[in-house]
Design a protein around this motif. Sequence first.
Motif, PDB file in Angstrom:
ATOM      1  N   GLY A  15     -56.582 -19.075  19.970  1.00  0.00           N
ATOM      2  CA  GLY A  15     -56.968 -18.269  21.123  1.00  0.00           C
ATOM      3  C   GLY A  15     -57.550 -19.033  22.299  1.00  0.00           C
ATOM      4  N   PHE A  16     -57.640 -20.360  22.189  1.00  0.00           N
ATOM      5  CA  PHE A  16     -58.199 -21.192  23.261  1.00  0.00           C
ATOM      6  C   PHE A  16     -57.050 -21.890  23.969  1.00  0.00           C
ATOM      7  N   LYS A  17     -57.037 -21.870  25.291  1.00  0.00           N
ATOM      8  CA  LYS A  17     -55.968 -22.482  26.098  1.00  0.00           C
ATOM      9  C   LYS A  17     -56.364 -23.894  26.511  1.00  0.00           C
ATOM     10  N   TYR A  18     -55.474 -24.849  26.280  1.00  0.00           N
ATOM     11  CA  TYR A  18     -55.694 -26.261  26.597  1.00  0.00           C
ATOM     12  C   TYR A  18     -54.733 -26.715  27.688  1.00  0.00           C
ATOM     13  N   GLU A  19     -55.064 -27.847  28.327  1.00  0.00           N
ATOM     14  CA  GLU A  19     -54.174 -28.497  29.285  1.00  0.00           C
ATOM     15  C   GLU A  19     -54.232 -30.004  29.059  1.00  0.00           C
ATOM     16  N   VAL A  20     -53.081 -30.652  29.177  1.00  0.00           N
ATOM     17  CA  VAL A  20     -53.013 -32.102  29.052  1.00  0.00           C
ATOM     18  C   VAL A  20     -53.849 -32.725  30.172  1.00  0.00           C
ATOM     19  N   GLY A  21     -54.636 -33.736  29.804  1.00  0.00           N
ATOM     20  CA  GLY A  21     -55.466 -34.452  30.765  1.00  0.00           C
ATOM     21  C   GLY A  21     -56.878 -33.914  30.883  1.00  0.00           C
ATOM     22  N   LYS A  22     -57.133 -32.758  30.318  1.00  0.00           N
ATOM     23  CA  LYS A  22     -58.468 -32.158  30.430  1.00  0.00           C
ATOM     24  C   LYS A  22     -59.323 -32.465  29.205  1.00  0.00           C
ATOM     25  N   THR A  23     -60.634 -32.406  29.421  1.00  0.00           N
ATOM     26  CA  THR A  23     -61.628 -32.610  28.368  1.00  0.00           C
ATOM     27  C   THR A  23     -62.379 -31.304  28.174  1.00  0.00           C
ATOM     28  N   TYR A  24     -62.645 -30.961  26.916  1.00  0.00           N
ATOM     29  CA  TYR A  24     -63.306 -29.706  26.576  1.00  0.00           C
ATOM     30  C   TYR A  24     -64.528 -29.981  25.712  1.00  0.00           C
ATOM     31  N   THR A  25     -65.574 -29.201  25.931  1.00  0.00           N
ATOM     32  CA  THR A  25     -66.813 -29.339  25.168  1.00  0.00           C
ATOM     33  C   THR A  25     -67.114 -28.016  24.476  1.00  0.00           C
ATOM     34  N   HIS A  26     -67.381 -28.095  23.182  1.00  0.00           N
ATOM     35  CA  HIS A  26     -67.746 -26.926  22.376  1.00  0.00           C
ATOM     36  C   HIS A  26     -69.254 -26.771  22.389  1.00  0.00           C
ATOM     37  N   LYS A  27     -69.714 -25.595  22.698  1.00  0.00           N
ATOM     38  CA  LYS A  27     -71.154 -25.322  22.663  1.00  0.00           C
ATOM     39  C   LYS A  27     -71.503 -24.767  21.287  1.00  0.00           C
ATOM     40  N   GLY A  28     -72.564 -25.266  20.718  1.00  0.00           N
ATOM     41  CA  GLY A  28     -72.982 -24.810  19.393  1.00  0.00           C
ATOM     42  C   GLY A  28     -72.644 -25.829  18.330  1.00  0.00           C
ATOM     43  N   SER A  29     -72.876 -25.434  17.103  1.00  0.00           N
ATOM     44  CA  SER A  29     -72.657 -26.345  15.978  1.00  0.00           C
ATOM     45  C   SER A  29     -71.165 -26.458  15.686  1.00  0.00           C
ATOM     46  N   ILE A  30     -70.793 -27.547  15.009  1.00  0.00           N
ATOM     47  CA  ILE A  30     -69.409 -27.753  14.586  1.00  0.00           C
ATOM     48  C   ILE A  30     -69.348 -27.767  13.068  1.00  0.00           C
ATOM     49  N   SER A  31     -68.234 -27.279  12.552  1.00  0.00           N
ATOM     50  CA  SER A  31     -68.051 -27.225  11.104  1.00  0.00           C
ATOM     51  C   SER A  31     -66.557 -27.216  10.812  1.00  0.00           C
ATOM     52  N   LEU A  32     -66.120 -28.044   9.886  1.00  0.00           N
ATOM     53  CA  LEU A  32     -64.703 -28.086   9.516  1.00  0.00           C
ATOM     54  C   LEU A  32     -64.205 -26.699   9.135  1.00  0.00           C
ATOM     55  N   CYS A  33     -63.051 -26.341   9.673  1.00  0.00           N
ATOM     56  CA  CYS A  33     -62.378 -25.074   9.400  1.00  0.00           C
ATOM     57  C   CYS A  33     -63.139 -23.855   9.910  1.00  0.00           C
ATOM     58  N   SER A  34     -64.174 -24.084  10.704  1.00  0.00           N
ATOM     59  CA  SER A  34     -64.986 -22.963  11.147  1.00  0.00           C
ATOM     60  C   SER A  34     -65.221 -22.963  12.652  1.00  0.00           C
ATOM     61  N   SER A  35     -65.838 -24.030  13.183  1.00  0.00           N
ATOM     62  CA  SER A  35     -66.151 -24.046  14.610  1.00  0.00           C
ATOM     63  C   SER A  35     -66.044 -25.460  15.162  1.00  0.00           C
ATOM     64  N   GLY A  36     -65.603 -25.554  16.418  1.00  0.00           N
ATOM     65  CA  GLY A  36     -65.391 -26.831  17.069  1.00  0.00           C
ATOM     66  C   GLY A  36     -63.908 -27.063  17.297  1.00  0.00           C
ATOM     67  N   PHE A  37     -63.581 -28.245  17.799  1.00  0.00           N
ATOM     68  CA  PHE A  37     -62.199 -28.628  18.078  1.00  0.00           C
ATOM     69  C   PHE A  37     -61.686 -29.480  16.921  1.00  0.00           C
ATOM     70  N   HIS A  38     -60.565 -29.080  16.330  1.00  0.00           N
ATOM     71  CA  HIS A  38     -60.026 -29.740  15.148  1.00  0.00           C
ATOM     72  C   HIS A  38     -58.798 -30.580  15.492  1.00  0.00           C
ATOM     73  N   ALA A  39     -58.647 -31.699  14.793  1.00  0.00           N
ATOM     74  CA  ALA A  39     -57.505 -32.590  14.957  1.00  0.00           C
ATOM     75  C   ALA A  39     -57.387 -33.448  13.699  1.00  0.00           C
ATOM     76  N   CYS A  40     -56.307 -34.210  13.627  1.00  0.00           N
ATOM     77  CA  CYS A  40     -56.065 -35.080  12.468  1.00  0.00           C
ATOM     78  C   CYS A  40     -55.797 -36.506  12.931  1.00  0.00           C
ATOM     79  N   LYS A  41     -56.285 -37.480  12.152  1.00  0.00           N
ATOM     80  CA  LYS A  41     -56.031 -38.884  12.482  1.00  0.00           C
ATOM     81  C   LYS A  41     -54.574 -39.255  12.270  1.00  0.00           C
ATOM     82  N   LYS A  42     -53.908 -38.620  11.325  1.00  0.00           N
ATOM     83  CA  LYS A  42     -52.478 -38.843  11.075  1.00  0.00           C
ATOM     84  C   LYS A  42     -51.715 -37.627  11.565  1.00  0.00           C
TER      85      LYS A  42
END
Length: 101
Positions: A15-42
């Motif tokens: 539900g969050f819209k992204y754009e190439v070249g932009k930086t985004y900051t999540h407010k609040g705590s982060i947690s795997l599979c729950s909150s924050g921005f997720h990505a994979c090293k591979k």
Amino acid sequence: MKAYKVFNPDWTCKGFKYEVGKTYTHKGSISLCSSGFHACKKVSDCFTYYSFDPNNKVAEVKLLGKVHGEDQDKQVTDKIKIVRELSWNEMLELANTGKGN
């Protein structure tokens, strides 16, 4: 940290819209599979979580803030930059040869 992220064809994810070249900051705590921005090293690990669909967008990203899960197949951060879109052929090369993973 360099990582990879998959998006819907319209550059949305959860539900969050992204754009190439932009930086985004999540407010609040982060947690795997729950909150924050997720990505994979591979890039290949991305498809554990997303459909292997050539209509989806795949991007190289940078995890810039706090990072959790560095020793796992998925990471979460409070600050992410969408560096560039990968072509589907480039993504397949990375996933199939392990180059850059």
